[in-house]
Design a protein around this motif. Structure first.
Motif, PDB file in Angstrom:
ATOM      1  N   SER B  28       0.812  -1.220   0.000  1.00 61.27           N
ATOM      2  CA  SER B  28       0.000   0.000   0.000  1.00 61.27           C
ATOM      3  C   SER B  28       0.847   1.273   0.000  1.00 61.27           C
ATOM      4  O   SER B  28       0.316   2.376  -0.140  1.00 61.27           O
ATOM      5  CB  SER B  28      -0.937   0.005   1.218  1.00 61.27           C
ATOM      6  N   ASP B  31       2.872   4.541  -4.634  1.00 63.67           N
ATOM      7  CA  ASP B  31       2.056   5.700  -4.950  1.00 63.67           C
ATOM      8  C   ASP B  31       2.207   6.175  -6.395  1.00 63.67           C
ATOM      9  O   ASP B  31       1.687   7.236  -6.767  1.00 63.67           O
ATOM     10  CB  ASP B  31       2.346   6.852  -3.976  1.00 63.67           C
ATOM     11  N   SER B  52      -1.111   7.802  -7.566  1.00 59.98           N
ATOM     12  CA  SER B  52      -2.156   7.217  -6.710  1.00 59.98           C
ATOM     13  C   SER B  52      -3.258   8.217  -6.351  1.00 59.98           C
ATOM     14  O   SER B  52      -4.290   7.823  -5.808  1.00 59.98           O
ATOM     15  CB  SER B  52      -1.541   6.659  -5.431  1.00 59.98           C
ATOM     16  N   LYS B  68      -7.441   1.701  -6.092  1.00 59.28           N
ATOM     17  CA  LYS B  68      -6.584   1.592  -4.904  1.00 59.28           C
ATOM     18  C   LYS B  68      -7.149   0.634  -3.870  1.00 59.28           C
ATOM     19  O   LYS B  68      -6.406  -0.087  -3.210  1.00 59.28           O
ATOM     20  CB  LYS B  68      -6.369   2.974  -4.279  1.00 59.28           C
ATOM     21  N   SER B  69      -8.452   0.621  -3.729  1.00 61.07           N
ATOM     22  CA  SER B  69      -9.034  -0.247  -2.699  1.00 61.07           C
ATOM     23  C   SER B  69      -8.794  -1.712  -3.040  1.00 61.07           C
ATOM     24  O   SER B  69      -8.609  -2.548  -2.153  1.00 61.07           O
ATOM     25  CB  SER B  69     -10.527   0.038  -2.537  1.00 61.07           C
ATOM     26  N   LYS B  71      -6.265  -2.625  -4.960  1.00 63.39           N
ATOM     27  CA  LYS B  71      -4.838  -2.726  -5.298  1.00 63.39           C
ATOM     28  C   LYS B  71      -4.681  -3.357  -6.686  1.00 63.39           C
ATOM     29  O   LYS B  71      -3.967  -4.362  -6.870  1.00 63.39           O
ATOM     30  CB  LYS B  71      -4.060  -3.507  -4.238  1.00 63.39           C
TER      31      LYS B  71
END
Lengths: 112, 113
Positions: B28, B31, B52, B68-69, B71
């Motif tokens: 995580s 970016d 990101s 992003k949630s 990935k």
């Protein structure tokens, strides 16, 4: 030329020989990276320079691998006492800062 | 520990159709994400990138989507052309770190005329 250049493009070495691979980055690029790419895999990070300072060498596989960039432009990756497992394509990349990296054509090293 | 994964080793599409290449990551802290195209005996060529803070970036026929949630990111090529046939690598970067790129294993795209 405007791009990253590398020499030689191909290198054949006998096991135990030392080799030196050269990288000319894009003029003005502060950051320079070396990667190793095995057949069928993505490139793997070896080392990183910011100008002449080597800030990260965590990817170098052994102490036989050494890199330098003494004047903050051209870089040399040296491999001492080459082994068969060192056979790979060695890629150099440069970037203005820590953003998009532009790659050279690579040096294909074959250790017999 | 593969932090960036491209689960499809190969993809074949018809000329003029859409090509969708997928990439998943685990870290995580990444970016910034990039796609590179690679022809045999050449170095990777930069195609397109995304920060990101965005979820989409478009450049001509190429669009990158970032979720992003999940990935997950994907590269869409529309319309696909035979010259797009190459190996495509997804790469991720933590710009607060040393900037080293973490690459996926690559997906070989073949666009048939």
């Amino acid at each position: 030329g405007a791009g990253v250049s590398q020499s030689p493009r191909y290198k054949v070495a006998k096991r135990g020989q030392d080799v030196a691979l050269r990288c000319d980055p894009i003029s003005g690029h502060v950051s320079l990276f070396w990667y190793q790419q095995a057949l069928g895999q993505g490139p793997e990070f070896l080392t990183y320079f910011q100008n002449e300072a080597q800030l990260d060498k965590s990817g170098l596989p052994s102490d036989r691998f050494f890199a330098e960039r003494p004047e903050g432009s051209v870089s040399t990756l040296k491999i001492q006492r080459t082994q068969q497992e060192d056979s790979a394509v060695y890629l150099c990349a440069s970037s203005l800062m820590l953003d998009t990296q532009y790659f050279g054509p690579g040096t294909r090293l074959t250790v017999l | 520990d593969q932090q960036v994964k491209q689960n499809s080793p190969s993809l074949s599409v018809q000329e003029g159709r859409i090509s969708i290449l997928n990439c998943d990551y685990t870290n995580s802290m990444f970016d910034y994400f990039l796609w590179y195209k690679k022809y045999p005996a050449e170095g990777p060529t930069f195609l397109i990138s995304i920060s990101s803070i965005k979820d989409k970036n478009e450049d001509g026929r190429f669009t990158v989507f970032l979720n992003k949630s999940a990935k997950h990111l994907s590269l869409h090529i529309v319309p696909s052309q035979p010259g797009d046939s190459a190996v495509y690598f997804c790469a991720a970067l933590n710009t607060r770190n040393t900037g080293k790129l973490i690459f996926g294993q690559g997906t070989t795209l073949q666009v048939k005329p």
